[in-house]
Design a protein around this motif. Structure first.
Motif, PDB file in Angstrom:
ATOM      1  N   PRO A  69       0.807  -1.135   0.008  1.00 46.31           N
ATOM      2  CA  PRO A  69      -0.029  -0.130   0.161  1.00 46.31           C
ATOM      3  C   PRO A  69       0.908   1.433  -0.086  1.00 46.31           C
ATOM      4  O   PRO A  69       2.123   1.279   0.522  1.00 46.31           O
ATOM      5  CB  PRO A  69      -0.931  -0.075   1.371  1.00 46.31           C
ATOM      6  CG  PRO A  69       0.029  -0.958   2.235  1.00 46.31           C
ATOM      7  CD  PRO A  69       0.730  -1.787   1.451  1.00 46.31           C
ATOM      8  N   ILE A  70       0.277   2.357  -0.522  1.00 45.53           N
ATOM      9  CA  ILE A  70       0.763   3.448  -0.489  1.00 45.53           C
ATOM     10  C   ILE A  70       0.667   4.288   1.118  1.00 45.53           C
ATOM     11  O   ILE A  70       1.317   4.992   1.897  1.00 45.53           O
ATOM     12  CB  ILE A  70       0.410   4.630  -1.326  1.00 45.53           C
ATOM     13  CG1 ILE A  70       0.509   4.084  -2.621  1.00 45.53           C
ATOM     14  CG2 ILE A  70       0.698   5.758  -1.177  1.00 45.53           C
ATOM     15  CD1 ILE A  70       2.039   4.212  -3.120  1.00 45.53           C
ATOM     16  N   SER A  71      -0.625   3.905   1.687  1.00 46.61           N
ATOM     17  CA  SER A  71      -1.078   4.511   3.003  1.00 46.61           C
ATOM     18  C   SER A  71      -0.383   3.788   3.848  1.00 46.61           C
ATOM     19  O   SER A  71       0.316   2.620   3.807  1.00 46.61           O
ATOM     20  CB  SER A  71      -2.491   4.234   3.119  1.00 46.61           C
ATOM     21  OG  SER A  71      -3.243   4.675   2.297  1.00 46.61           O
ATOM     22  N   PRO A  72       0.088   4.417   5.228  1.00 50.22           N
ATOM     23  CA  PRO A  72       0.600   3.611   6.402  1.00 50.22           C
ATOM     24  C   PRO A  72      -0.195   2.672   6.623  1.00 50.22           C
ATOM     25  O   PRO A  72      -1.560   2.709   6.644  1.00 50.22           O
ATOM     26  CB  PRO A  72       0.638   4.766   7.477  1.00 50.22           C
ATOM     27  CG  PRO A  72       0.491   6.147   6.572  1.00 50.22           C
ATOM     28  CD  PRO A  72      -0.152   5.809   5.407  1.00 50.22           C
ATOM     29  N   PRO A  73       0.417   1.403   6.824  1.00 48.13           N
ATOM     30  CA  PRO A  73      -0.164   0.313   7.106  1.00 48.13           C
ATOM     31  C   PRO A  73      -1.299   0.276   8.024  1.00 48.13           C
ATOM     32  O   PRO A  73      -2.630  -0.292   8.140  1.00 48.13           O
ATOM     33  CB  PRO A  73       0.827  -0.809   7.235  1.00 48.13           C
ATOM     34  CG  PRO A  73       1.797  -0.198   6.352  1.00 48.13           C
ATOM     35  CD  PRO A  73       1.889   1.145   6.598  1.00 48.13           C
ATOM     36  N   HIS A  74      -0.919   1.010   9.127  1.00 47.80           N
ATOM     37  CA  HIS A  74      -1.966   1.181  10.399  1.00 47.80           C
ATOM     38  C   HIS A  74      -3.182   1.596  10.289  1.00 47.80           C
ATOM     39  O   HIS A  74      -4.149   1.447  10.846  1.00 47.80           O
ATOM     40  CB  HIS A  74      -1.284   1.507  11.714  1.00 47.80           C
ATOM     41  CG  HIS A  74      -0.850   3.200  11.726  1.00 47.80           C
ATOM     42  ND1 HIS A  74       0.101   3.650  10.964  1.00 47.80           N
ATOM     43  CD2 HIS A  74      -1.766   3.779  12.045  1.00 47.80           C
ATOM     44  CE1 HIS A  74       0.252   4.897  11.051  1.00 47.80           C
ATOM     45  NE2 HIS A  74      -1.003   5.233  11.646  1.00 47.80           N
TER      46      HIS A  74
END
Length: 300
Positions: A69-74
């Motif tokens: 992903p591009i987003s922070p995983p959390h």
């Protein structure tokens, strides 16, 4: 009115060899569109090529499975792979597990929207005007995936989305194994729900009459491509393809499409290059040429 056809290559940004094939095909008149992977290893090279070829329509190839992903995983926990996976930093590795969890409502719409927004933002921040979105492995064939993606497309000004359903006549010509053909046919019962989604019905996000070549993925040789083109009826269609070069960079990527990428590249050149003009009754376009009225008629 002649049939209209979008020639779209997926996996733009995956390797430099895929990027080079896309640039060469577009320059030869054998490709009108490509969808860019925001997290692809060759993303910067793809951005350079996109700016050098402004007539090439550029979409966002949204990845929600089998990738990073591009987003922070959390911030997107329901999109991540197994709890005992590699530090929970990647998506589910298989399409089957993604579909299972989506159907069991284990994937949050908010997580889909957040990650799709991040991928679109990364491309738009490079000065690219996106013509459309589609998804890796056609995950938006499920309405619970398509719904948040359409909301993000509308919010970010992306005007179109791939219609992920292949018509029966094209499935039959794809030369894929019988199980694959049966799967694609069985999924067509979801098409009315896709066409009934509010952004599609209103035309705020446009789409086509359907997508050709899904069944032929990995089998799109000159004969199969010719059969599909000769059978294509009136309407506005997308032909999905995966051209590229089978080189060392591709060896480092997990993909089932290797030598077939060069076969597809050759097939497209043979059918659509400037020295071998496409059939006169086919108009080549990209997603920016779709009209809201056309989409509303498609959705009826």
């Amino acid at each position: 009115m002649p049939a209209r056809l979008i020639l779209n290559a997926d996996d733009f940004g995956l390797t430099p060899g895929i990027n080079r094939a896309i640039a060469e095909l577009h320059a030869a008149g054998a490709l009108t569109s490509a969808t860019l992977m925001a997290s692809g290893p060759a993303f910067d090279d793809a951005i350079r090529i996109a700016h050098e070829h402004p007539s090439l329509g550029i979409g966002c190839h949204i990845v929600l499975t089998d990738g990073t992903p591009i987003s922070p995983p959390h911030t997107i926990p329901t999109l991540l792979g197994p709890i005992n996976g590699p530090a929970r930093k990647t998506f589910r590795p298989s399409l089957g597990s993604f579909f299972r969890d989506a159907l069991l409502n284990r994937i949050a719409a908010a997580d889909i929207a957040r990650e799709a927004q991040a991928q679109i933002d990364r491309i738009q921040q490079q000065g690219i005007r996106l013509t459309h979105i589609d998804t890796h492995k056609h995950t938006h064939i499920l309405p619970q995936i398509a719904r948040p993606l359409l909301a993000v497309a509308e919010r970010t000004g992306v005007p179109a989305i791939r219609n992920p359903f292949e018509p029966p006549w094209s499935i039959a010509l794809g030369r894929s194994p019988i199980l694959r053909r049966l799967q694609l046919r069985s999924l067509r019962h979801l098409q009315p729900r896709f066409l009934a989604l509010s952004q599609i019905r209103s035309g705020s996000v446009r789409t086509t009459s359907g997508t050709l070549g899904i069944s032929a993925t990995g089998q799109l040789n000159p004969t199969t491509l010719g059969n599909i083109l000769n059978a294509m009826p009136d309407g506005t269609w997308e032909l999905v393809c995966h051209p590229g070069y089978n080189d060392r960079d591709l060896d480092a990527i997990t993909t089932r499409l290797r030598s077939t990428r060069e076969i597809e590249r050759s097939a497209l050149l043979a059918a659509f290059s400037e020295t071998q003009p496409h059939p006169p009754d086919v108009q080549l376009i990209d997603y920016s040429n779709l009209s809201p009225r056309e989409t509303a008629e498609t959705a009826v």
